[in-house]
Design a protein around this motif. Structure first.
Motif, PDB file in Angstrom:
ATOM      1  N   GLU A  64      -3.995  -2.866 -29.947  1.00  0.00           N
ATOM      2  CA  GLU A  64      -5.299  -3.510 -29.874  1.00  0.00           C
ATOM      3  C   GLU A  64      -6.125  -2.781 -28.820  1.00  0.00           C
ATOM      4  N   ILE A  65      -7.405  -2.660 -29.056  1.00  0.00           N
ATOM      5  CA  ILE A  65      -8.274  -1.928 -28.135  1.00  0.00           C
ATOM      6  C   ILE A  65      -9.426  -2.830 -27.693  1.00  0.00           C
ATOM      7  N   ALA A  66      -9.714  -2.786 -26.405  1.00  0.00           N
ATOM      8  CA  ALA A  66     -10.845  -3.515 -25.842  1.00  0.00           C
ATOM      9  C   ALA A  66     -11.642  -2.553 -24.973  1.00  0.00           C
ATOM     10  N   VAL A  67     -12.918  -2.833 -24.814  1.00  0.00           N
ATOM     11  CA  VAL A  67     -13.776  -1.989 -23.984  1.00  0.00           C
ATOM     12  C   VAL A  67     -14.484  -2.888 -22.974  1.00  0.00           C
ATOM     13  N   VAL A  68     -14.431  -2.463 -21.719  1.00  0.00           N
ATOM     14  CA  VAL A  68     -15.081  -3.187 -20.629  1.00  0.00           C
ATOM     15  C   VAL A  68     -16.151  -2.265 -20.045  1.00  0.00           C
ATOM     16  N   TYR A  69     -17.320  -2.831 -19.796  1.00  0.00           N
ATOM     17  CA  TYR A  69     -18.438  -2.061 -19.249  1.00  0.00           C
ATOM     18  C   TYR A  69     -18.733  -2.537 -17.832  1.00  0.00           C
ATOM     19  N   PHE A 100     -11.481   4.422 -31.100  1.00  0.00           N
ATOM     20  CA  PHE A 100     -11.109   5.032 -29.827  1.00  0.00           C
ATOM     21  C   PHE A 100      -9.672   5.543 -29.860  1.00  0.00           C
ATOM     22  N   SER A 101      -8.884   5.113 -30.821  1.00  0.00           N
ATOM     23  CA  SER A 101      -7.508   5.598 -30.928  1.00  0.00           C
ATOM     24  C   SER A 101      -7.450   7.030 -31.460  1.00  0.00           C
ATOM     25  N   ILE A 102      -8.565   7.552 -31.952  1.00  0.00           N
ATOM     26  CA  ILE A 102      -8.643   8.936 -32.424  1.00  0.00           C
ATOM     27  C   ILE A 102      -9.144   9.793 -31.260  1.00  0.00           C
ATOM     28  N   ASP A 103      -8.300  10.695 -30.787  1.00  0.00           N
ATOM     29  CA  ASP A 103      -8.631  11.503 -29.603  1.00  0.00           C
ATOM     30  C   ASP A 103      -9.958  12.231 -29.734  1.00  0.00           C
ATOM     31  N   GLU A 104     -10.214  12.819 -30.912  1.00  0.00           N
ATOM     32  CA  GLU A 104     -11.434  13.600 -31.106  1.00  0.00           C
ATOM     33  C   GLU A 104     -12.694  12.747 -31.047  1.00  0.00           C
ATOM     34  N   ALA A 105     -12.575  11.446 -31.297  1.00  0.00           N
ATOM     35  CA  ALA A 105     -13.742  10.568 -31.349  1.00  0.00           C
ATOM     36  C   ALA A 105     -14.049   9.899 -30.012  1.00  0.00           C
ATOM     37  N   LEU A 108     -17.377  10.985 -27.964  1.00  0.00           N
ATOM     38  CA  LEU A 108     -18.607  10.619 -28.671  1.00  0.00           C
ATOM     39  C   LEU A 108     -18.808   9.103 -28.692  1.00  0.00           C
ATOM     40  N   LEU A 109     -17.741   8.354 -28.951  1.00  0.00           N
ATOM     41  CA  LEU A 109     -17.848   6.888 -28.958  1.00  0.00           C
ATOM     42  C   LEU A 109     -18.206   6.356 -27.578  1.00  0.00           C
ATOM     43  N   ALA A 110     -17.601   6.918 -26.547  1.00  0.00           N
ATOM     44  CA  ALA A 110     -17.903   6.469 -25.184  1.00  0.00           C
ATOM     45  C   ALA A 110     -19.378   6.708 -24.861  1.00  0.00           C
ATOM     46  N   LYS A 111     -19.913   7.885 -25.233  1.00  0.00           N
ATOM     47  CA  LYS A 111     -21.323   8.182 -25.003  1.00  0.00           C
ATOM     48  C   LYS A 111     -22.218   7.209 -25.758  1.00  0.00           C
ATOM     49  N   PRO A 122     -31.861  -2.326 -19.097  1.00  0.00           N
ATOM     50  CA  PRO A 122     -32.737  -1.274 -18.579  1.00  0.00           C
ATOM     51  C   PRO A 122     -32.749  -1.155 -17.057  1.00  0.00           C
ATOM     52  N   SER A 123     -32.375  -2.190 -16.333  1.00  0.00           N
ATOM     53  CA  SER A 123     -32.369  -2.092 -14.869  1.00  0.00           C
ATOM     54  C   SER A 123     -31.148  -1.332 -14.355  1.00  0.00           C
ATOM     55  N   SER A 124     -30.135  -1.163 -15.174  1.00  0.00           N
ATOM     56  CA  SER A 124     -28.924  -0.445 -14.760  1.00  0.00           C
ATOM     57  C   SER A 124     -29.167   1.056 -14.758  1.00  0.00           C
ATOM     58  N   GLN A 125     -28.595   1.718 -13.765  1.00  0.00           N
ATOM     59  CA  GLN A 125     -28.719   3.163 -13.647  1.00  0.00           C
ATOM     60  C   GLN A 125     -27.443   3.890 -14.070  1.00  0.00           C
ATOM     61  N   MET A 126     -26.325   3.141 -14.103  1.00  0.00           N
ATOM     62  CA  MET A 126     -25.038   3.743 -14.403  1.00  0.00           C
ATOM     63  C   MET A 126     -24.182   2.741 -15.169  1.00  0.00           C
ATOM     64  N   VAL A 127     -23.344   3.273 -16.055  1.00  0.00           N
ATOM     65  CA  VAL A 127     -22.389   2.422 -16.755  1.00  0.00           C
ATOM     66  C   VAL A 127     -21.043   3.138 -16.777  1.00  0.00           C
ATOM     67  N   ARG A 128     -20.001   2.386 -16.511  1.00  0.00           N
ATOM     68  CA  ARG A 128     -18.634   2.899 -16.639  1.00  0.00           C
ATOM     69  C   ARG A 128     -18.037   2.251 -17.886  1.00  0.00           C
ATOM     70  N   VAL A 129     -17.569   3.099 -18.790  1.00  0.00           N
ATOM     71  CA  VAL A 129     -16.929   2.627 -20.023  1.00  0.00           C
ATOM     72  C   VAL A 129     -15.416   2.736 -19.808  1.00  0.00           C
ATOM     73  N   THR A 130     -14.747   1.600 -19.832  1.00  0.00           N
ATOM     74  CA  THR A 130     -13.299   1.564 -19.654  1.00  0.00           C
ATOM     75  C   THR A 130     -12.681   1.069 -20.955  1.00  0.00           C
ATOM     76  N   VAL A 131     -11.908   1.929 -21.588  1.00  0.00           N
ATOM     77  CA  VAL A 131     -11.252   1.580 -22.845  1.00  0.00           C
ATOM     78  C   VAL A 131      -9.799   1.239 -22.517  1.00  0.00           C
ATOM     79  N   ILE A 132      -9.388   0.058 -22.959  1.00  0.00           N
ATOM     80  CA  ILE A 132      -8.063  -0.463 -22.634  1.00  0.00           C
ATOM     81  C   ILE A 132      -7.302  -0.694 -23.930  1.00  0.00           C
ATOM     82  N   GLY A 133      -6.061  -0.260 -23.965  1.00  0.00           N
ATOM     83  CA  GLY A 133      -5.218  -0.463 -25.142  1.00  0.00           C
ATOM     84  C   GLY A 133      -4.082  -1.410 -24.831  1.00  0.00           C
ATOM     85  N   LYS A 134      -3.798  -2.295 -25.757  1.00  0.00           N
ATOM     86  CA  LYS A 134      -2.665  -3.212 -25.609  1.00  0.00           C
ATOM     87  C   LYS A 134      -1.460  -2.564 -26.268  1.00  0.00           C
TER      88      LYS A 134
END
Length: 165
Positions: A64-69, A100-105, A108-111, A122-134
């Protein structure tokens, strides 16, 4: 007493169940020679859906995959997830996250996810994308006491760039 009409319906039901069972058993994979009858059975099975593969019965369960921003605006940070009150929308988001389980993707998906979150905030200047796998253990390991656990496997930071005129 069974009428001719009943015999016809019973015959059709037996035919359908036999062909569906043969197709569900992947009869076309049993031989390399594809006869006309085999092609007809395969086509009928495809139309009925009896050849679908139900991989949730497979010995290996997909992770299972989850994404936290984490959104930051220079003074504070906020952790969020992309969720909706609509369950169908959440299913579609989860389907995208499964890629996200496909390495090549992954890059691009994170972007793409980062760009969406920055547009929504719009007020945010930065985002961290954290992909978590169960990680789900094999059955033997589970019986021995192993438990599923969440592990991050991709962490990427993205910043807004100044607009060029």
């Amino acid at each position: 007493m069974i009428s001719t009409k009943h015999f016809c319906w019973i015959g059709l039901a037996i035919f359908h169940l036999t062909v569906a069972a043969l197709h569900a058993a992947h009869l076309e994979e049993w031989t390399t020679h594809k006869s006309w009858w085999l092609k007809q059975i395969t086509a009928y099975g495809d139309y009925t859906g009896s050849g679908n593969i139900f991989s949730f019965f497979a010995p290996h369960i997909g992770n299972e995959i989850a994404v936290v921003y984490t959104l930051a605006d220079g003074t504070e940070q906020r952790v969020t997830r992309l969720e909706s009150s609509n369950t169908e929308c959440n299913r579609r988001i989860q389907t995208i996250y499964n890629f996200f389980s496909i390495d090549e993707a992954q890059s691009l998906l994170a972007k793409s996810c980062a760009a969406y979150m920055l547009r929504q905030n719009p007020s945010s200047q930065m985002v961290r994308v954290t992909v978590i796998g169960k990680k789900v253990p094999e059955m033997a390991a589970y019986r021995a006491g192993a438990v599923p656990k969440w592990e991050p496997f991709l962490v990427k930071d993205f910043r807004k760039t100044p607009a060029k005129i």
